[in-house]
Design an enzyme around this catalytic site. Sequence first.
Site, PDB file in Angstrom:
ATOM      1  N   CYS A   8       0.865  -1.190   0.000  1.00  0.00           N
ATOM      2  CA  CYS A   8       0.000   0.000   0.000  1.00  0.00           C
ATOM      3  C   CYS A   8       0.897   1.234   0.000  1.00  0.00           C
ATOM      4  O   CYS A   8       2.114   1.122  -0.179  1.00  0.00           O
ATOM      5  CB  CYS A   8      -0.964  -0.015   1.183  1.00  0.00           C
ATOM      6  N   ARG A  14      -3.168  -0.520   5.588  1.00  0.00           N
ATOM      7  CA  ARG A  14      -3.819  -1.607   4.845  1.00  0.00           C
ATOM      8  C   ARG A  14      -2.931  -2.815   4.601  1.00  0.00           C
ATOM      9  O   ARG A  14      -3.361  -3.958   4.813  1.00  0.00           O
ATOM     10  CB  ARG A  14      -4.331  -1.083   3.484  1.00  0.00           C
ATOM     11  N   ASP A 115      -8.499   3.836   1.690  1.00  0.00           N
ATOM     12  CA  ASP A 115      -7.418   4.043   2.652  1.00  0.00           C
ATOM     13  C   ASP A 115      -7.966   4.571   3.985  1.00  0.00           C
ATOM     14  O   ASP A 115      -8.467   5.694   4.048  1.00  0.00           O
ATOM     15  CB  ASP A 115      -6.416   5.042   2.059  1.00  0.00           C
TER      16      ASP A 115
HETATM   17  P1  4NP Z   1      -1.652   2.943   4.079  1.00  0.00           P
HETATM   18  O1  4NP Z   1      -2.212   4.346   4.619  1.00  0.00           O
HETATM   19  O2  4NP Z   1      -1.166   3.192   2.664  1.00  0.00           O
HETATM   20  O3  4NP Z   1      -2.843   2.030   4.096  1.00  0.00           O
HETATM   21  O4  4NP Z   1      -0.553   2.507   5.019  1.00  0.00           O
HETATM   22  C1  4NP Z   1      -1.454   5.541   4.626  1.00  0.00           C
HETATM   23  C2  4NP Z   1      -0.493   5.747   5.566  1.00  0.00           C
HETATM   24  C3  4NP Z   1       0.212   6.935   5.605  1.00  0.00           C
HETATM   25  C4  4NP Z   1      -0.065   7.918   4.660  1.00  0.00           C
HETATM   26  C5  4NP Z   1      -1.031   7.709   3.695  1.00  0.00           C
HETATM   27  C6  4NP Z   1      -1.722   6.519   3.674  1.00  0.00           C
HETATM   28  N1  4NP Z   1       0.630   9.144   4.701  1.00  0.00           N
HETATM   29  O5  4NP Z   1       0.224  10.089   4.004  1.00  0.00           O
HETATM   30  O6  4NP Z   1       1.648   9.256   5.426  1.00  0.00           O
END
Ligand code: 4NP
Length: 149
Positions: A8, A14, A115
């Site tokens: 992800c 996720r 997300d």
């Molecule tokens: P992930 O969610 O891709 O499901 O781990 C996110 C975690 C951090 C960020 C964006 C999405 N961020 O902008 O730091």
Amino acid sequence: MKKVCFVCLGNICRSPMAEFVMKEVAKDSPLLVESRATSNWEHGNPIHRGTQAIFKKHGIAYEVTKASQQISVSDLETFDYIIGMDEDNVHDLKRLSAGRFDDKIFLFVEGGVPDPWYTGDFDETYDLVTKGCQDWLHQIMLAERDLFS
Ligand code: 4NP
């Protein structure tokens, strides 16, 4: 042994959820399961507390020491199934692959997993991730009959 990597954007919400749910769902299977980020934004950071709360709520074992790690070309070489949690992740994986490993890159579920970093709805993520992991295990078992027989 087949190697599966969920990917992800941040590798804190996720894809670690998919990693540890899959480890549970596939615990009697010859699969190595890991997860990575397409970005380096959260590099070294632990699993998001929302995802950790989901693990606790559903009794899913996980590693508290798991830290976000960006995917590399060498990971693309190593893993047999590289599964992006949404369309953007698949797009970024294909850019890194540059045509070399495209046959190993897949989308987790049609429409992608929203997300929870933005939606705040980790229960919705869990429902999609659980269903998706069960479907992927089934799909991998069919594709790798020899391994599972
Ligand atoms: P992930 O969610 O891709 O499901 O781990 C996110 C975690 C951090 C960020 C964006 C999405 N961020 O902008 O730091």
